[in-house]
Design a protein around this motif. Structure first.
Motif: not given
Length: 911
Positions: A525, A564, A568, A580
């Motif tokens: 990440r 993202y 995420e 991811l």
């Protein structure tokens, strides 16, 4: 059902044996879950890599290779544009062969264009006025403050242009407000110029025919300028702006150029006012243009100049500058042929220009304030522009862009501060290591690519073995760049993984295997988020320097950050990391690939083509330097664009395979180069070579010889052997051609006394040396031996001012300089002269000496004046060398190049 991840406090403080058993079972389940999650299929990563590569290539081909269908005259109609008609003009102009200034071929080319323009006048709509003027310029001096000709005095005389003005009969103010469309008829002495710029002239002729049928509805007039003298220093544009009466009516300038042959003609300069580019974006059928080209051109990285500089700098006009950029390697060589102009190329430019001209010629708000247009101290109101897939052009003001960029920068910084604050000291360390991953990725990527650049001259017969096969850079530079980027990220991944593992061991009690897996996930990440940092820094720098291409940093930052954040990110600091998602990567790259991949690939291809003429002072740069520049450019693009994709490789089984594959590809490419199976140059992609019969009168004894030198990096031993004229090659044969110095050349024995006579020899002599107004004046007579193309350098360490007049009689002085400074760092001021058949060949220079005395030692080292005169004549010796010149070599011409017969003279210091 997925179990809830236990909190750190639940794992670290077991209170009973039953809790210990439950915790143990939870850890085992969590271990299996994370172990399953941490693995990523290598096949999936390879599939994504192939998808990204293929998508980028598709975007490039669609954006820059998708050309409209050529139309016949019948299909286009009276008011349309026909490529078939335009191509006929190209064929006619190229049949004259090379047609430089003062040549008979240029006279024939002018006659042809004039005849076609008269046809436009005869067939125009009855409510349209068509004015034709055959304009011959007077003596003029062009001094530009920037660009390729900065500091030089570009002098011209007797150059001819054809000016065509089309305007409505019943619009009284139309003649006072004109749009200028300009290109040049002349070529350099080495090519017939199908691309540069017969294709542009042909488009203008067809546009003029079409516009003459529609101009009765215009509010403004359109002036078509078919100029000459562009190749000798933008003299045609300057003479029109400073001498022609219609120039005062011009409100907008459009320049058509070519630095290759065919393809899409794209805008690479616009402004300073955004009015033109905004209207073009609204009118054009197939808009094409990227501001990244403008940034590179104005920065001086691309060493070239166009008439647009004169219109902007001298006349204070705004407008657009178009250029064909396919097949850059053939620029100014014999290979600039009509066969290279792809079908649809002229149709693309013609339809875009026609739609644009119809719009702006009917506009009531045509810019009229030249002073404001020419003001370039602040570019806050300039335009940022780029096309998407050649279908849509996005244009917005620089002031709006700056506000948008600043807003994104501030929000990004705020998010990073909050993230680090919530994560504490470990987050700070991870952030630093992320920055380290960027630095290492760049260092390794550039280093690996440049290492190959150093190797190539040692294993190949040419320092640029991929010139005729540009696809070879994939194995020679792209593979090492990717390998270096992976290596840099891998080192940072190890540090991130170790740091995260230590932090997790302090927070929760888990098995070493689980702790290591969690560390890998967290490291992945942070590598992905390193891309945000990289593009944020570039966005800030671009905003500070007000670069138009800063929009690329915005696209590469905002889209991945959005993906993202959507898929995420979490606000919970307790949640354990997960791999991811593949969707995050695909969404992150979709828009950036769409917007930028075409530009990046085109820019790389253009730079490869420019290596053919990279060495402006032959032998003056290391052989590896051109390769190193290409390597750095490719490594830069790889490091910038693959940062997100490569973050996914560290958890997949593809890392070892991809590294092995990259090493094999690079090794095979080097082996292919070393074997010589693929030639570095071919007849169609030839090496730039010049053959010059030099007569040097600057020394004690007059000498004459044949010189062979090249603007393409590398020695000429192989070429000299094939010619078999007794050439001796090496750096000891250094030749000062006044406008440049050939530090490496091949020369014959100094006995080439045939093909010229004493009347061709230039003469410099002092005719008066006296004092006036307490300053010493040296009057020098200069006879150029009948040449109307010459270059003179004056030592400005000794001379303060100088003037020039035609002939030796006391006629009006033509001022060349007052307080002018040196053109270069060595203290010389350069004058380039180009004129027509009636141009003068006898001049008088008045040199005003400085009060300070130059040391005797320096006076011995170099002369006061250096002169080179050129004649475009093939002597028997030159003709013999040209006949034996290998087919993979082609003569190359530019404004500072000597022609095939050059005379050198000098004037030493006088007391």
């Amino acid at each position: 059902m997925r179990k809830r991840h236990p909190k750190g406090s639940d794992l670290s403080e077991p209170s009973s044996s039953s809790q210990e058993i439950d915790a143990s079972s939870d850890k085992e389940a969590l271990d299996k879950e994370v172990q399953a999650d941490v693995k990523r299929s290598g096949k999936v990563w390879f599939s994504v890599l192939i998808l990204v590569t293929y998508s980028s290539w598709v975007v490039y081909n669609y954006q820059l290779g998708n050309l409209p269908k050529p139309l016949t005259a019948k299909q286009a109609g009276k008011r349309g544009f026909s490529e078939f008609e335009a191509i006929n003009h190209v064929k006619a102009l190229t049949q004259f062969g090379p047609h430089p200034v003062s040549s008979d071929a240029l006279v024939h080319a002018l006659e042809y264009v004039l005849a076609e323009v008269e046809k436009v006048k005869e067939t125009a709509h009855w409510e349209v006025d068509v004015n034709v003027d055959f304009f011959e310029s007077k003596f003029g001096v062009n001094r530009l403050v920037g660009g390729l000709f900065k500091g030089k005095s570009l002098v011209y005389s007797d150059i001819s242009h054809i000016v065509l003005r089309i305007l409505p009969k019943y619009e009284s103010d139309a003649g006072d407000n004109a749009i200028l469309v300009s290109s040049h008829i002349d070529t350099v002495f080495t090519t017939g110029g199908a691309g540069d710029c017969s294709s542009c002239v042909a488009v203008m002729l067809e546009l003029a025919r079409s516009v003459s049928q529609s101009a009765h509805g215009f509010k403004n007039s359109i002036i078509f300028l078919f100029n000459t003298g562009e190749e000798e220093g933008l003299n045609g544009a300057h003479s029109f702006i400073t001498q022609h009466p219609w120039s005062s009516t011009v409100r907008l300038a459009i320049d058509l150029e070519a630095m290759g042959a065919g393809g899409k003609s794209s805008i690479f300069q616009a402004g300073p006012s955004p009015w033109a580019i905004e209207n073009f974006a609204l009118a054009a059928k197939y808009p094409s243009g990227q501001i990244i080209g403008q940034d590179l051109f104005t920065s001086g990285i691309i060493k070239s100049a166009t008439d647009f500089q004169v219109y902007r700098e001298v006349a204070g006009l705004s407008g657009l500058d178009f250029a064909f950029a396919d097949n850059t390697a053939v620029y100014h060589t014999k290979n600039d042929k009509i066969e290279l102009i792809k079908p649809g190329s002229l149709q693309h430019l013609g339809e875009n220009m026609l739609a644009f001209l119809l719009r702006v010629a009917s506009a009531a708000d045509l810019p009229k304030d030249k002073t404001l247009q020419g003001e370039e101290k602040s570019n806050s109101d300039s335009a940022v522009y780029f096309d998407v897939l050649g279908k849509y052009m996005i244009v917005y003001r620089q002031s709006l862009a700056t506000m948008l960029y600043v807003s994104v920068i501030m929000q990004s910084i705020l998010i990073w501060v909050l993230s680090v604050f919530m994560g504490g000291y470990p987050a700070v360390v991870s952030l630093i290591l992320s920055c380290l991953s960027i630095i290492l990725s760049w260092i390794f990527s550039v280093a690996f690519s440049v290492a190959v650049a150093f190797i190539l001259p040692w294993i190949s017969s040419s320092p640029v073995p991929y010139a005729s096969n540009p696809w070879m850079v994939v194995g020679l530079f792209v593979s090492p760049a990717v390998l270096g980027s992976i290596s840099g990220q891998h080192v940072a991944f190890i540090f991130l993984r170790k740091k995260s593992s230590n932090r997790n061991s302090n927070k929760i009690q888990v098995s070493p295997r689980l702790r290591d897996n969690l560390a890998k996930l967290e490291a992945e990440r942070w590598l992905f988020k390193a891309g945000f940092i990289q593009w944020l820094v570039l966005l800030a720098l671009g905003t500070y320097y007000k670069l138009g291409s800063t929009y690329l940093a915005l696209v590469w930052l905002v889209t991945p950050a959005f993906a993202y954040g959507l898929l995420e990110a979490t606000l919970s600091p307790i949640r354990l990391p997960k791999p991811l998602k593949l969707a995050t990567l695909l969404i992150s790259l979709a828009v950036p690939i769409l917007v930028s991949s075409g530009s990046f690939i085109q820019l790389t291809g253009t730079m490869i083509g420019m290596l053919i003429r990279f060495d402006s002072n032959p032998g003056g740069t290391p052989e590896w330097l051109g390769n190193a520049l290409i390597a750095v450019v490719i490594a830069t693009f790889i490091s910038l664009t693959m940062v997100y994709l490569l973050a996914y490789i560290h958890l997949s089984g593809a890392k070892k395979s991809i590294v092995t594959a990259l090493c094999i590809i690079t090794a095979l490419s080097l082996a292919l180069v070393s074997s010589g199976v693929l030639p570095a140059f071919t007849e169609d992609t030839a090496r730039a070579v010049n053959v010059v019969h030099v007569v040097d009168t600057s020394g004690k004894d007059q000498v004459a010889f044949i010189s062979l030198f090249s603007n393409t990096p590398g020695n000429l031993n192989m070429e000299a052997e094939q010619i078999k004229e007794g050439f001796r090659c090496g750096r000891e044969n250094k030749i000062d051609f006044v406008s440049f110095e050939a530090k490496y050349s091949c020369v014959t024995k100094k006995d080439a006394e045939v093909g010229w006579d004493k009347n061709d020899i230039p003469v410099l002599r002092v005719i008066n040396d006296k004092g006036r107004d307490e300053r010493s004046i040296i009057a020098v007579s200069m006879d150029t031996g009948g040449s109307s193309r010459w270059t003179l350098r004056i030592d400005m360490d000794e001379i303060e001012d100088f003037t020039m007049q035609v002939g030796e009689e006391e006629e009006e002085e033509l001022m060349i300089a007052r307080g002018v400074k040196s053109s270069n760092e060595e203290g010389w001021h350069q004058i380039q002269f180009a004129g027509g058949k009636k141009a003068p060949t006898s001049f008088v220079l008045k040199l005003y000496k400085k009060e300070e005395e130059v040391s005797d030692e320096k006076k011995k080292q170099r002369p006061l004046l250096k002169l080179r005169t050129d004649l475009n004549r093939h002597t028997p010796q030159v003709q013999r060398v040209l006949q034996r010149l290998p087919p993979f070599c082609a003569m190359f011409g530019k404004s500072t190049s000597p022609c095939t017969l050059a005379f050198l003279a000098s004037l030493p210091y006088t007391k």
